[in-house]
Enzyme design. Sequence first.
Site, PDB file in Angstrom:
ATOM      1  N   ASP A 130      -2.376  -0.230   2.851  1.00  0.00           N
ATOM      2  CA  ASP A 130      -1.270  -0.634   1.973  1.00  0.00           C
ATOM      3  C   ASP A 130      -1.816  -1.419   0.771  1.00  0.00           C
ATOM      4  O   ASP A 130      -1.055  -1.816  -0.115  1.00  0.00           O
ATOM      5  CB  ASP A 130      -0.174  -1.396   2.737  1.00  0.00           C
ATOM      6  CG  ASP A 130      -0.678  -2.645   3.427  1.00  0.00           C
ATOM      7  OD1 ASP A 130      -1.898  -2.897   3.392  1.00  0.00           O
ATOM      8  OD2 ASP A 130       0.154  -3.374   4.011  1.00  0.00           O
ATOM      9  N   SER A 131      -3.145  -1.569   0.715  1.00  0.00           N
ATOM     10  CA  SER A 131      -3.784  -2.072  -0.513  1.00  0.00           C
ATOM     11  C   SER A 131      -3.495  -1.117  -1.664  1.00  0.00           C
ATOM     12  O   SER A 131      -3.716  -1.456  -2.832  1.00  0.00           O
ATOM     13  CB  SER A 131      -5.297  -2.220  -0.310  1.00  0.00           C
ATOM     14  OG  SER A 131      -5.843  -1.040   0.265  1.00  0.00           O
ATOM     15  N   ASP A 188      -1.720   2.588   7.181  1.00  0.00           N
ATOM     16  CA  ASP A 188      -1.099   1.277   7.397  1.00  0.00           C
ATOM     17  C   ASP A 188       0.411   1.405   7.527  1.00  0.00           C
ATOM     18  O   ASP A 188       1.059   2.071   6.705  1.00  0.00           O
ATOM     19  CB  ASP A 188      -1.384   0.366   6.190  1.00  0.00           C
ATOM     20  CG  ASP A 188      -2.590  -0.518   6.412  1.00  0.00           C
ATOM     21  OD1 ASP A 188      -2.996  -0.715   7.572  1.00  0.00           O
ATOM     22  OD2 ASP A 188      -3.130  -1.019   5.406  1.00  0.00           O
ATOM     23  N   LYS A 201      -2.128   1.470  11.583  1.00  0.00           N
ATOM     24  CA  LYS A 201      -2.635   0.091  11.700  1.00  0.00           C
ATOM     25  C   LYS A 201      -1.484  -0.859  11.425  1.00  0.00           C
ATOM     26  O   LYS A 201      -0.678  -0.614  10.524  1.00  0.00           O
ATOM     27  CB  LYS A 201      -3.781  -0.144  10.710  1.00  0.00           C
ATOM     28  CG  LYS A 201      -4.284  -1.595  10.720  1.00  0.00           C
ATOM     29  CD  LYS A 201      -5.615  -1.763  10.005  1.00  0.00           C
ATOM     30  CE  LYS A 201      -5.529  -1.781   8.504  1.00  0.00           C
ATOM     31  NZ  LYS A 201      -4.712  -2.868   7.946  1.00  0.00           N
ATOM     32  N   GLU A 258      -0.427  -5.313  11.480  1.00  0.00           N
ATOM     33  CA  GLU A 258      -1.021  -6.650  11.396  1.00  0.00           C
ATOM     34  C   GLU A 258      -0.367  -7.614  12.391  1.00  0.00           C
ATOM     35  O   GLU A 258       0.845  -7.563  12.603  1.00  0.00           O
ATOM     36  CB  GLU A 258      -0.858  -7.198   9.967  1.00  0.00           C
ATOM     37  CG  GLU A 258      -1.549  -6.345   8.926  1.00  0.00           C
ATOM     38  CD  GLU A 258      -1.402  -6.888   7.509  1.00  0.00           C
ATOM     39  OE1 GLU A 258      -0.847  -8.001   7.316  1.00  0.00           O
ATOM     40  OE2 GLU A 258      -1.847  -6.190   6.578  1.00  0.00           O
ATOM     41  N   GLU A 273     -10.345  -9.506   9.333  1.00  0.00           N
ATOM     42  CA  GLU A 273     -10.476  -9.746   7.886  1.00  0.00           C
ATOM     43  C   GLU A 273     -10.701 -11.228   7.598  1.00  0.00           C
ATOM     44  O   GLU A 273      -9.956 -12.090   8.091  1.00  0.00           O
ATOM     45  CB  GLU A 273      -9.204  -9.249   7.169  1.00  0.00           C
ATOM     46  CG  GLU A 273      -9.285  -9.435   5.652  1.00  0.00           C
ATOM     47  CD  GLU A 273      -8.288  -8.598   4.863  1.00  0.00           C
ATOM     48  OE1 GLU A 273      -7.555  -7.787   5.453  1.00  0.00           O
ATOM     49  OE2 GLU A 273      -8.259  -8.778   3.628  1.00  0.00           O
TER      50      GLU A 273
HETATM   51  O1  KIV Z   1      -4.820  -2.179   3.123  1.00  0.00           O
HETATM   52  C1  KIV Z   1      -6.044  -2.263   3.259  1.00  0.00           C
HETATM   53  O2  KIV Z   1      -6.839  -1.821   2.437  1.00  0.00           O
HETATM   54  C2  KIV Z   1      -6.540  -2.949   4.446  1.00  0.00           C
HETATM   55  C3  KIV Z   1      -7.996  -3.288   4.468  1.00  0.00           C
HETATM   56  C4  KIV Z   1      -8.204  -4.483   3.652  1.00  0.00           C
HETATM   57  C5  KIV Z   1      -8.506  -3.449   5.838  1.00  0.00           C
HETATM   58  O3  KIV Z   1      -5.798  -3.249   5.332  1.00  0.00           O
END
Ligand code: KIV
Length: 286
Positions: A49-50, A88, A117, A119, A187
């Site tokens: 989600d970056s 994500d 993924k 969190e 992280e």
């Molecule tokens: O969204 C992302 O790029 C991430 C990484 C920083 C692990 O979750």
Amino acid sequence: MNDDIKPITIRSFQKYKENKEKITMLTAYDYSTAKFIDECQTDSILVGDSVGMTVLGYENTINVTVEDMITFTRAVAKGVKRALVIADLPFLSYHISKEQTTINAGKLIQAGAKAVKLEGASDFILDEVNHLTHSGINVVGHLGFTPQYINTIGGYYIQGKTYENTLNMLKLAKRLEDNGAFSIVLEMVPTESAKYISENLSIPTIGIGAGNYCDGQVLVIDDIIGKFAGSIPKPKFVKQYANIKDVIKNAVTQYNYEVKNNLFPEKENMFNLTEEERDKLYASTK
Ligand code: KIV
């Protein structure tokens, strides 16, 4: 699918851990980049989600939606033959109810991800991890600095800096493992804490800013190729291997110059009539 290519699975992750072979992971958000990353034998691609910062120009990950993640996951999955694609689950897409979480995770899997993924590791989230894994959806956990909690954490702070914090993080990591997570991203965690956690888990850890003892490493593709245009300064844990920003800017500056000065297109970039057709054309307009 090419018969020579053996796709990476969650079993491969486990084997890598057992054999002490490091796992490589990078983010990607589009077809061509994912294809190039995959062709370099990268083990896993995270549709992070970056994307909120790298592609959509947001300040953080909070505004990324499930629909955004579906679009980017679909594009990435189309470009990948070998790497394990992980997507994500974005902000609040797994916090309302188990039913909503399953529907959202299912959409990402149907878009082409092989795992999702999420969190944190509250009791609620652990329950969801358990439910997802029992529904046939592979789950990666994410502990340490968790970007979706930026407003509650209050900034980009290192996590697990004390003995107590580290033991607590290990406890959460073990609970994620017990509930079915097959890997955990750590992280911004001190090297020694991440080492201790990695040594005490059966599943592999993937570090980002968590030192060199994690079972694998992940970085944001834009950071390693020097393409990031956001306002956050380059974190200490990023290593930049190329300067794509300069490559793009030089090419665009040259293109602009050549168009303005009628140097582009050149003969090889044009389609032409035969001389005979051209003569007929001009004769017809006389
Ligand atoms: O969204 C992302 O790029 C991430 C990484 C920083 C692990 O979750």
